[in-house]
Design an enzyme around this catalytic site. Structure first.
Site, PDB file in Angstrom:
ATOM      1  N   GLY A  27      -8.214  26.285  70.332  1.00  7.92           N
ATOM      2  CA  GLY A  27      -8.565  27.640  69.782  1.00  7.92           C
ATOM      3  C   GLY A  27      -9.181  28.514  71.025  1.00  7.92           C
TER       4      GLY A  27
ATOM      5  N   GLN B 225      -4.259  16.694  83.083  1.00 13.14           N
ATOM      6  CA  GLN B 225      -3.842  16.574  81.762  1.00 13.14           C
ATOM      7  C   GLN B 225      -2.147  16.703  81.802  1.00 13.14           C
ATOM      8  OE1 GLN B 225      -5.734  18.644  77.977  1.00 13.14           O
ATOM      9  NE2 GLN B 225      -3.906  19.848  78.256  1.00 13.14           N
TER      10      GLN B 225
ATOM     11  N   HIS C   4      -6.656  32.729  74.522  1.00 16.97           N
ATOM     12  CA  HIS C   4      -6.439  33.684  75.568  1.00 16.97           C
ATOM     13  C   HIS C   4      -5.114  33.714  75.962  1.00 16.97           C
ATOM     14  CE1 HIS C   4      -6.285  30.417  78.329  1.00 16.97           C
ATOM     15  NE2 HIS C   4      -7.445  29.881  78.017  1.00 16.97           N
TER      16      HIS C   4
ATOM     17  N   MET D  59      -7.443  31.682  83.563  1.00 17.46           N
ATOM     18  CA  MET D  59      -7.946  31.866  82.150  1.00 17.46           C
ATOM     19  C   MET D  59      -8.366  30.721  81.540  1.00 17.46           C
ATOM     20  SD  MET D  59      -7.052  34.924  80.682  1.00 17.46           S
ATOM     21  CE  MET D  59      -6.350  36.591  81.525  1.00 17.46           C
TER      22      MET D  59
ATOM     23  N   GLY E 162      -3.522  32.617  78.600  1.00 16.72           N
ATOM     24  CA  GLY E 162      -2.959  31.798  79.103  1.00 16.72           C
ATOM     25  C   GLY E 162      -2.291  30.953  77.844  1.00 16.72           C
ATOM     26  N   HIS E 163      -2.775  30.914  76.680  1.00 14.99           N
ATOM     27  CA  HIS E 163      -2.365  30.208  75.396  1.00 14.99           C
ATOM     28  C   HIS E 163      -0.984  30.877  75.109  1.00 14.99           C
ATOM     29  CE1 HIS E 163      -6.476  28.713  74.913  1.00 14.99           C
ATOM     30  NE2 HIS E 163      -5.837  27.552  74.876  1.00 14.99           N
TER      31      HIS E 163
ATOM     32  N   SER F 119     -10.909  28.873  77.907  1.00 13.09           N
ATOM     33  CA  SER F 119     -11.950  29.265  76.713  1.00 13.09           C
ATOM     34  C   SER F 119     -13.347  29.077  77.311  1.00 13.09           C
ATOM     35  CB  SER F 119     -11.660  28.349  75.831  1.00 13.09           C
ATOM     36  OG  SER F 119     -10.413  28.402  75.579  1.00 13.09           O
TER      37      SER F 119
END
Ligand code: PAF
Length: 275
Positions: free
Chosen positions: A22, A144, A25, A175, A27-28, A177
């Site tokens: 969540g 990741q 931004h 970017m 990026g997502h 969160s």
């Protein structure tokens, strides 16, 4: 979610999955836009995964705004938003974790013990629930990406991992969160990370192949910013994450973690011979 995913498989629909925590931004949104291009059905998960936070305060402070996230998604033709409660993912007496060896002890793994165990476990649960054809991740979280590619291969998931470039604010700051947790001055100062990485890339293009020297260029630049506290600057193979002395043919990451006030940020660039 499982029964929806089963129905989609019966209908032979290709499923693109964007896992998130969540606080969405751009990026997502770039991941979601690509998922939309590549798949019949787009599923976005929003779940602030408790097991990947090694500090309780970091977990409680993590930005959450499901209403704002849902509003952002209305422009992106997302078919399903999966926003489970923690007990739906981690049922009573939950005891099974996924641990990816070798790739998870260094860099972020060293700074945040247990972090990748949490990420690998939740991604495995989400992949098992949704069984996506494609799953989308940002290059900003390079370690990741390496861990998820490894677990996808090792556990035999039939999901293609699609990695998309880091989206940056105008200042160059990647970017994230977490950027919303920075004060205006810290946010301004944090653009120094990308400036350091860019300087290293220029030096590489001009012929510098010594990893220590490239790391020094990044470090020296970041140290000019009074708000910055460097955690690490590492030059590693992008797949194995093993440290590199000299840049050769393999694709290499220059990865940085630095604190600005109480906020820890990461960023990286990829360098290879073709650049
Ligand atoms: O990158 C993230 O937002 C999280 O680590 C992920 C992949 C959604 C797992 O919780």
């Amino acid at each position: 979610m499982s029964s929806i995913a089963r129905k989609l498989r019966r209908e032979n629909k290709t499923v693109g999955f964007v896992p998130t925590m969540g606080a969405l931004h751009e990026g997502h949104l770039s991941l979601i836009a690509e998922a939309r291009q590549m798949s019949d059905v787009v599923i976005v998960s929003i779940f602030v995964n408790p097991t990947q936070f090694n500090e309780k305060e970091d977990f409680t402070k993590y930005p959450r705004d499901l209403t704002a996230d849902a509003a952002l998604l209305t422009d992106y033709q997302v078919d399903y938003v999966f926003a489970p409660e923690a007990q739906e993912i981690y049922g009573e007496n939950f005891s099974t974790y996924v641990y990816v060896e070798n790739l998870t002890e260094t860099l972020e793994g060293a700074a945040r013990p247990g972090h990748f165990r949490g990420v690998s476990t939740v991604v495995t649960i989400l992949f098992n629930t949704i069984r996506p054809d494609f799953a989308f991740f940002g290059q900003k979280d390079a370690q990741q990406v390496a861990v998820i590619k490894r677990l996808t291969r090792d556990l035999g998931f039939e999901t293609e991992i699609v990695v998309l470039p880091t989206i940056r604010e105008e200042s160059g700051l990647a970017m994230s969160s977490r950027n919303t947790l920075l004060s205006p001055d810290e946010r301004q100062g944090a653009s120094i990370i990308y400036q350091g990485l860019r300087d290293a890339k220029i030096a590489f293009r001009e012929g510098e192949r010594n990893a220590l020297k490239l790391a020094d260029i990044v470090r020296q630049k970041i140290e000019t910013e009074p708000f910055a506290r460097i955690d690490y600057v590492a030059v590693v193979d992008s797949e194995t994450l093993a440290p590199v002395d000299k840049i050769g043919d393999a694709q290499v990451l220059i990865a940085v973690a630095a604190r600005f006030g109480l906020v820890r940020l990461i960023d990286n660039i990829i360098i290879n011979r073709k650049q």
